[in-house]
Design an enzyme around this catalytic site. Structure first.
Site, PDB file in Angstrom:
ATOM      1  N   GLN A 141       0.828  -1.224   0.000  1.00 22.64           N
ATOM      2  CA  GLN A 141       0.000   0.000   0.000  1.00 22.64           C
ATOM      3  C   GLN A 141       0.857   1.266   0.000  1.00 22.64           C
ATOM      4  OE1 GLN A 141      -3.070   0.111   2.984  1.00 22.64           O
ATOM      5  NE2 GLN A 141      -3.966  -1.807   2.303  1.00 22.64           N
ATOM      6  N   ASP A 143      -4.204 -11.708   1.845  1.00 21.71           N
ATOM      7  CA  ASP A 143      -5.527 -11.698   2.480  1.00 21.71           C
ATOM      8  C   ASP A 143      -6.226 -13.043   2.317  1.00 21.71           C
ATOM      9  OD1 ASP A 143      -5.110  -9.142   3.322  1.00 21.71           O
ATOM     10  OD2 ASP A 143      -6.339  -8.183   1.790  1.00 21.71           O
ATOM     11  N   LYS A 173     -16.450  -4.076   7.621  1.00 24.70           N
ATOM     12  CA  LYS A 173     -15.299  -3.431   6.964  1.00 24.70           C
ATOM     13  C   LYS A 173     -15.288  -3.708   5.461  1.00 24.70           C
ATOM     14  CE  LYS A 173     -10.258  -3.162   7.345  1.00 24.70           C
ATOM     15  NZ  LYS A 173     -10.016  -1.748   7.553  1.00 24.70           N
TER      16      LYS A 173
END
EC number: 2.5.1.19
Length: 440
Positions: free
Chosen positions: A182, A323, A423
């Site tokens: 990121q 993930d 989320k």
């Protein structure tokens, strides 16, 4: 199923079958919102994810003067692009919850702002307590090399931060790629609007490369080309303007697909739509891991279908799907032979320290687990060996969703704070249970 605000208990599931239309990808939704806001022209985003992280990005953009219209179901968003860097009134503070996909890219984008008639002013980025434990130093160090002025307000290296509107000069920048992709994504998205050309050099081994591919493909859609030299160096021309593509379809979330695909690999047959063989998301490769373990996979342009097989344990580097790799950790309990998931140090800097959290909760259901610095080794269980447990979710949506798979044993499982799935997938448990058939 027994459900209240604090816990949900899933009863044993005999098989799972059906079709799931995936909610929009979180990674794509927040990138698309930011690029649309900076671009020249109006952009209509479709299949936008309605979740906490996206809401934090939308709220921040509104505070920064971006106008948009959301459809009633929040899946379509029309954004009037600014065609320039953000401007703000001094003293503005943006609260970004625990949304890394908002915090990191906005940090870089806000550095593009130059002094206005008020002169230099500051903006503060802050979030939930967990956000203040998630590192941002590698990104801040890189931005400061390009002329940014950023100050830590509490702990050195972590949010909250204050950014001054000094502009980004560009030039040669070194960034550490070993903790989170990121940081590089944020830098890449800001670089075309810097005053001069930018050359980004990666220090260390770049993690989660497929997420960088998403960023580069989306920048291309918005009219900007980046020269990628083997993920070691990226060259970006400065003084550019993003151009609206007018319409942009947000793919279904491939990470969210993993729970349904894994459940099918264990006990059933499921087709997920909204993501397929042409997806730009690296987590589509999760299906390849299930295939290596013994599941039967069918690919379409807009779907992936998985049917159960005799699953075998696997020993694999899963840095490319950090993930979705979490889902392999719970799937491993149903395989024959041990599973080792390697090169996943960056689990430790996500919504929680996912390596420790995963090892702790797997042991509660009876598993034998070895937690390494950057790997996890898991021994399988017979269906009758699973123990009922209350699973702590650590305010981490993926922990809650991964542990739903435990109900595919002969034992129920209780998941605490199930609403943390808001989320990325607020309706996860309803969707999951719609496909399941109880043990008779």
């Amino acid at each position: 199923m027994i459900k209240d605000a604090t816990a949900i208990t899933l009863n044993p599931i005999s098989y799972i079958e059906g079709e799931v239309r995936l909610p929009g990808s979180k990674s794509l939704s927040n990138r698309a919102l930011l690029l649309s806001a900076l671009a020249k022209g109006k952009t209509t985003l479709t299949n936008l994810l309605d979740s906490d992280d996206v809401r934090h990005m939308l709220n921040a953009l509104k505070e920064l003067g971006v106008t948009y219209q959301l459809s009633e179901d929040k899946s379509v968003c029309e954004i009037e692009g600014l065609g320039r860097a953000f401007e703000w009134q001094s003293g503005l503070a943006l609260f970004l919850g625990n949304a890394g996909t908002a915090m990191r890219p906005l940090t870089a984008a806000l550095c593009l702002s130059t002094p206005n008639k008020e002169g230099k002013n500051e903006i503060v980025l802050t979030g939930e307590p967990r956000m203040k434990e998630r590192p941002i130093q590698h990104l801040v160090d890189a931005l400061c090399q390009a002329g940014a002025e950023i100050q830590y307000l509490e702990q050195e290296g972590y949010p909250p931060i204050a950014i001054r509107n000094t502009g980004l000069k560009g030039g040669r920048i070194q960034i550490d790629g070993s903790v989170s992709s990121q940081f590089l994504t944020a830098l890449l998205m800001a670089a075309p609007m810097a005053e001069a050309d930018t050359e980004i050099e990666i220090i260390g081994e770049l993690v989660s490369k497929p997420y960088i591919d998403i960023t580069l493909k989306m920048m291309q859609t918005f009219g900007v080309e980046v020269e990628n030299q083997a993920y070691q160096r990226f060259l970006v021309k400065g003084h550019q303007q993003y151009q609206s593509p007018h319409r942009f379809l947000v793919e279904g979330d491939a990470s969210s697909a993993s729970y349904f695909l894994a459940a099918a690999a264990i006990k059933g047959k499921v087709k997920v739509t909204g993501v397929g063989k042409n997806s730009i998301q690296g987590d589509r490769l999760f299906a390849d891991v299930l295939e290596k373990m013994g599941a039967h996979i069918t690919w379409g342009d807009d779907f992936i279908q998985v049917e159960k097989g005799n699953l075998k344990g696997i020993d694999m580097d899963m840095n490319h799907i950090p993930d979705a790799a979490m889902t392999i950790a719970t799937t491993a309990l149903f395989a024959e032979g041990e599973t080792v998931i390697r090169n996943i140090y960056n689990w430790r800097v996500k919504e929680t320290d996912r390596l420790t959290a995963m090892a702790t909760e797997l042991r509660k259901v009876g598993a034998e687990v070895e937690e390494g610095e950057d790997f996890i080794r898991i021994q399988p269980l017979n269906l009758a060996q699973f123990q009922h447990a209350e699973i702590e979710t650590y305010n981490d949506h993926r922990m809650a969703m991964c542990f739903a798979l435990i109900a595919l044993s002969q034992t129920s499982v209780t998941i605490l704070d199930p609403s943390c799935t808001a989320k990325t997938f607020p309706t996860f448990f309803d969707t999951f249970l719609r496909l399941t058939h109880a043990e008779s």
